[in-house]
Design a protein around this motif. Structure first.
Motif, mmCIF file in Angstrom:
data_model
loop_
_atom_site.group_PDB
_atom_site.id
_atom_site.type_symbol
_atom_site.label_atom_id
_atom_site.label_comp_id
_atom_site.label_asym_id
_atom_site.label_seq_id
_atom_site.Cartn_x
_atom_site.Cartn_y
_atom_site.Cartn_z
ATOM 1 N N GLU A 11 48.946 20.220 10.101
ATOM 2 C CA GLU A 11 49.822 19.053 10.184
ATOM 3 C C GLU A 11 49.411 18.303 8.836
ATOM 4 O O GLU A 11 50.118 17.444 8.543
ATOM 5 C CB GLU A 11 50.179 18.577 11.034
ATOM 6 N N HIS A 12 48.915 17.991 8.455
ATOM 7 C CA HIS A 12 48.346 17.208 7.722
ATOM 8 C C HIS A 12 48.223 18.267 5.964
ATOM 9 O O HIS A 12 48.337 16.978 4.747
ATOM 10 C CB HIS A 12 46.554 16.717 7.259
ATOM 11 N N ALA A 13 48.496 19.298 6.069
ATOM 12 C CA ALA A 13 48.443 19.681 4.435
ATOM 13 C C ALA A 13 49.677 19.159 4.564
ATOM 14 O O ALA A 13 50.967 19.284 4.975
ATOM 15 C CB ALA A 13 48.715 21.524 4.996
ATOM 16 N N PRO A 14 50.344 19.510 2.518
ATOM 17 C CA PRO A 14 51.162 19.486 2.235
ATOM 18 C C PRO A 14 52.314 20.340 2.086
ATOM 19 O O PRO A 14 51.683 21.934 2.661
ATOM 20 C CB PRO A 14 51.420 19.573 0.360
ATOM 21 N N PRO A 15 53.717 20.967 2.315
ATOM 22 C CA PRO A 15 54.130 22.329 2.961
ATOM 23 C C PRO A 15 54.107 22.954 2.939
ATOM 24 O O PRO A 15 53.447 24.291 3.029
ATOM 25 C CB PRO A 15 55.744 21.394 2.255
ATOM 26 N N ASN A 16 53.535 23.186 0.820
ATOM 27 C CA ASN A 16 53.724 24.288 0.334
ATOM 28 C C ASN A 16 51.937 24.783 0.283
ATOM 29 O O ASN A 16 51.967 25.726 -0.529
ATOM 30 C CB ASN A 16 53.975 24.377 -0.905
ATOM 31 N N ARG A 17 51.388 24.301 0.999
ATOM 32 C CA ARG A 17 49.571 24.847 0.829
ATOM 33 C C ARG A 17 49.275 24.667 2.572
ATOM 34 O O ARG A 17 47.932 24.728 2.441
ATOM 35 C CB ARG A 17 48.725 23.126 0.108
ATOM 36 N N ARG A 18 49.925 24.949 3.282
ATOM 37 C CA ARG A 18 49.228 25.053 4.852
ATOM 38 C C ARG A 18 48.309 26.172 4.694
ATOM 39 O O ARG A 18 47.395 26.331 6.062
ATOM 40 C CB ARG A 18 50.383 24.999 6.044
ATOM 41 N N GLY A 19 49.135 27.354 4.277
ATOM 42 C CA GLY A 19 47.727 28.452 4.470
ATOM 43 C C GLY A 19 46.848 27.867 3.941
ATOM 44 O O GLY A 19 45.684 28.590 4.652
ATOM 45 N N PHE A 20 46.174 27.281 2.946
ATOM 46 C CA PHE A 20 45.293 27.052 2.079
ATOM 47 C C PHE A 20 44.138 26.072 3.150
ATOM 48 O O PHE A 20 43.115 26.268 3.374
ATOM 49 C CB PHE A 20 45.669 26.299 0.563
ATOM 50 N N TYR A 21 44.741 25.532 3.513
ATOM 51 C CA TYR A 21 44.450 23.729 3.938
ATOM 52 C C TYR A 21 44.198 24.565 5.621
ATOM 53 O O TYR A 21 43.234 23.936 6.037
ATOM 54 C CB TYR A 21 45.705 22.768 4.678
ATOM 55 N N GLY A 22 45.321 25.183 5.856
ATOM 56 C CA GLY A 22 44.622 26.172 7.819
ATOM 57 C C GLY A 22 43.009 27.029 7.626
ATOM 58 O O GLY A 22 42.550 27.132 8.226
ATOM 59 N N SER A 23 43.130 27.812 6.027
ATOM 60 C CA SER A 23 41.747 28.559 6.222
ATOM 61 C C SER A 23 40.235 28.136 6.332
ATOM 62 O O SER A 23 40.071 28.570 6.339
ATOM 63 C CB SER A 23 42.127 29.470 5.108
ATOM 64 N N TRP A 24 40.521 26.289 5.942
ATOM 65 C CA TRP A 24 39.580 25.966 5.522
ATOM 66 C C TRP A 24 38.561 25.434 7.417
ATOM 67 O O TRP A 24 37.011 26.221 7.156
ATOM 68 C CB TRP A 24 39.926 24.539 5.292
ATOM 69 N N PRO A 25 39.128 25.599 8.263
ATOM 70 C CA PRO A 25 38.562 25.274 9.255
ATOM 71 C C PRO A 25 38.117 26.763 9.926
ATOM 72 O O PRO A 25 36.697 27.170 10.583
ATOM 73 C CB PRO A 25 40.183 25.087 10.596
ATOM 74 N N GLN A 26 38.698 27.487 9.006
ATOM 75 C CA GLN A 26 37.939 28.889 9.809
ATOM 76 C C GLN A 26 37.053 29.223 8.973
ATOM 77 O O GLN A 26 36.469 30.328 9.381
ATOM 78 C CB GLN A 26 40.072 30.213 8.928
#
Length: 319
Positions: A11-26
């Motif tokens: 939810e803090h990520a830019p719309p076109n980079r949500r997958g990339f940002y979301g992979s970091w907690p993983q």
């Protein structure tokens, strides 16, 4: 998938980079495996067996307290996401989010669970059960097998963000479908590699299973689950689906694999089980929408939601 951390990142990520940002907690999973195994090698290699069994094994557990404090400090310093603040400002607070998501979006809860089956079940076989099978059935050295786990954990710090970024470009569903189909295809070759006794072959196939197949399914999940659910019930929906799969697919898989090994003649039943788990994810992804280009503030793609709430409300907090 760490529910709160993953959702905050997305939810803090830019719309076109949500997958990339979301992979970091993983990446907490391979990072934890890497640190734990390196600590094990460091302590066991510099202590007597008696000393390690007596008190040495406690050292990594005590050291993990530092990570707990670090995580708490980070969480206290991170502000709520723009999506949550907008909902809070509008006064749309859901007081019973679990009931609400099960009432309004039960299908998406099941989709989130199904998408996890492939990676969650096979991951524990590739990284945990393999130690039992390799040492007891094939009489391989435990340390040699642990080196393979360390290699995949180190590579995971690279492969997870790469798969997350690819899902931003082509969509979540194609990446998940590729990874789960590959996991199904590698069910038998994984055991063929183990039976060969060749460490280079074992490491290569393990990398294909974990860093390619498994991580292709795992990396997009934070963004995928966030996009499936309405903001009002997003945290509860993603968490319930994810954790249900963790119990049913992940937590039980080493026990099921052990039981199947004892019941069958060799690894064949285990390979059938792994294939079935992967196919559950393939089928789930095929019947799931892929709203990766939508705004997280309010989804409107047909088929994403099973039912819409009559009143717009949101959960109290992600943490």
């Amino acid at each position: 998938m760490g529910g709160a951390a993953a959702l905050m990142a997305v939810e803090h990520a830019p719309p076109n980079r949500r997958g990339f940002y979301g992979s970091w907690p993983q990446m907490g999973v391979p990072a934890g495996m890497l640190i734990a195994n390196l600590a094990f090698f460091a302590l066991s290699g510099n202590m007597s067996d008696h000393g390690f069994q007596d008190w040495g094994w406690r050292v990594p557990f005590l050291g993990s307290a530092v990570l707990i404090v670090l995580g708490l400090v980070i969480r206290l310093r991170v502000s709520e996401s723009p999506v949550f603040r907008a909902m809070e400002k509008a006064g749309r607070i859901e007081r019973r989010p679990v009931i609400a998501v099960l009432r309004t979006q039960p299908g998406n809860v099941l989709r989130a669970a199904g998408i996890r089956f492939a990676e969650n079940s096979t991951f524990y076989i590739h990284t945990t059960f393999v130690l039992t099978y390799g040492t007891t059935v094939l009489t391989l050295e435990r340390d040699d097998l642990l080196i393979g786990v360390v290699i995949t954990a180190a590579l995971g710090l690279i492969s997870l963000p790469l798969w997350g970024r690819l899902s931003d470009r082509v969509g979540r569903r194609p990446v998940v479908l590729f990874g789960s189909a590959l996991l199904a295809a590698l069910s038998w070759p994984f055991f063929w590699a183990l039976d060969s006794g060749s460490l280079p072959i074992i490491y290569l196939v393990t990398i294909l299973c974990v860093n390619v197949g498994n991580h292709a399914v795992y990396a997009p999940q934070s963004a995928y689950f966030a996009e499936l659910f309405e903001p009002e019930v997003r945290y509860s929906g993603a968490s319930i689906g994810s954790q249900a799969a963790s119990v049913l697919a992940g937590g039980l898989s080493p026990l099921i694999a052990t039981a199947l090994l004892e019941a069958g003649d060799g690894y064949h039943l285990i390979a059938v089980y792994m294939t079935a788990m992967a196919l559950i994810t393939v089928c789930t992804a095929l019947i799931s929408p892929d709203p990766y280009r939508q705004s997280l503030k309010r989804s409107s793609t047909p088929g994403v939601h099973d039912a819409r709430p009559t009143e717009s409300t949101t959960e109290m907090s992600h943490g």
